[in-house]
Design a protein around this motif. Sequence first.
Motif, PDB file in Angstrom:
ATOM      1  N   VAL A 135       0.973  -1.251   0.081  1.00  0.00           N
ATOM      2  CA  VAL A 135      -0.047  -0.011  -0.095  1.00  0.00           C
ATOM      3  C   VAL A 135       0.670   1.305   0.038  1.00  0.00           C
ATOM      4  O   VAL A 135       0.735   2.142  -0.859  1.00  0.00           O
ATOM      5  CB  VAL A 135      -0.986   0.165   1.138  1.00  0.00           C
TER       6      VAL A 135
ATOM      7  N   TYR B 295      -7.441  -4.114  -2.085  1.00  0.00           N
ATOM      8  CA  TYR B 295      -7.101  -3.862  -0.342  1.00  0.00           C
ATOM      9  C   TYR B 295      -8.073  -3.447   0.277  1.00  0.00           C
ATOM     10  O   TYR B 295      -8.753  -2.274   0.001  1.00  0.00           O
ATOM     11  CB  TYR B 295      -5.839  -3.014  -0.544  1.00  0.00           C
TER      12      TYR B 295
ATOM     13  N   LYS C 154      -7.358  -4.456   6.747  1.00  0.00           N
ATOM     14  CA  LYS C 154      -5.828  -4.265   5.913  1.00  0.00           C
ATOM     15  C   LYS C 154      -5.427  -5.577   5.657  1.00  0.00           C
ATOM     16  O   LYS C 154      -4.147  -6.114   5.733  1.00  0.00           O
ATOM     17  CB  LYS C 154      -4.818  -3.760   7.161  1.00  0.00           C
TER      18      LYS C 154
ATOM     19  N   LYS D 255      -9.319  -1.637   3.261  1.00  0.00           N
ATOM     20  CA  LYS D 255      -8.725  -0.712   4.383  1.00  0.00           C
ATOM     21  C   LYS D 255      -9.061  -0.814   5.645  1.00  0.00           C
ATOM     22  O   LYS D 255      -8.116  -0.459   6.744  1.00  0.00           O
ATOM     23  CB  LYS D 255      -8.928   0.882   4.210  1.00  0.00           C
TER      24      LYS D 255
END
Length: 198
Positions: free
Chosen positions: A104, A165, A170, A167
Amino acid sequence: MYKKEKAEILKGNIKYLIKSRGETQLSVCNASGLTRTTIYNILEGRVVNVQQSTVRKISDFFGVSYKELESVDFEEKELIESSISLLGNMNPAAVPIIKESLLVQNLEKRIGELSTIFPLTYYFGTACNLVGVLLENEIAGAYESGDLLIVRKGLSNIGREKLIYDKKTKRLFVADEEYSHPDLIFVVGEVIEERFNG
């Protein structure tokens, strides 16, 4: 190039393109707006100086360059091109391998910069903007830790599997439907190759 020579190349190319593309003189006429007489006269060699507008209509129909239509032997060109292995003569794309935990914070960097920071693998095929994502966690039902995914960064084709991904958790997951929750998820890109660990 002499007009007669141009006319011969044009005639040969039209005959070849009609035959190789599964067309007929009639289908070319109907789609290009030319008369059957025009096509017939060209193919029978009755016209030495074919109008540029006519050549353009024919080249547009077949999706080829009008200049090449009068100057390049398409049958010979396609025969040569078909005998060359495109994949065998391509340079592989260098792909930086980024661990899942570092993904990320590094995704905004350009591929050239990533290639100088991370180890590389190679992708044999036509592609650009690729990253290799080395999974450190299992993606349930799909991938295990240690698997490597070659991903085309950014938004991709609808229906293709994407690496996403989450958030909140994670964690990475894969899906083929479209997501539009930028506050909750981030689309890494389209998975174009999987390399399984061991």
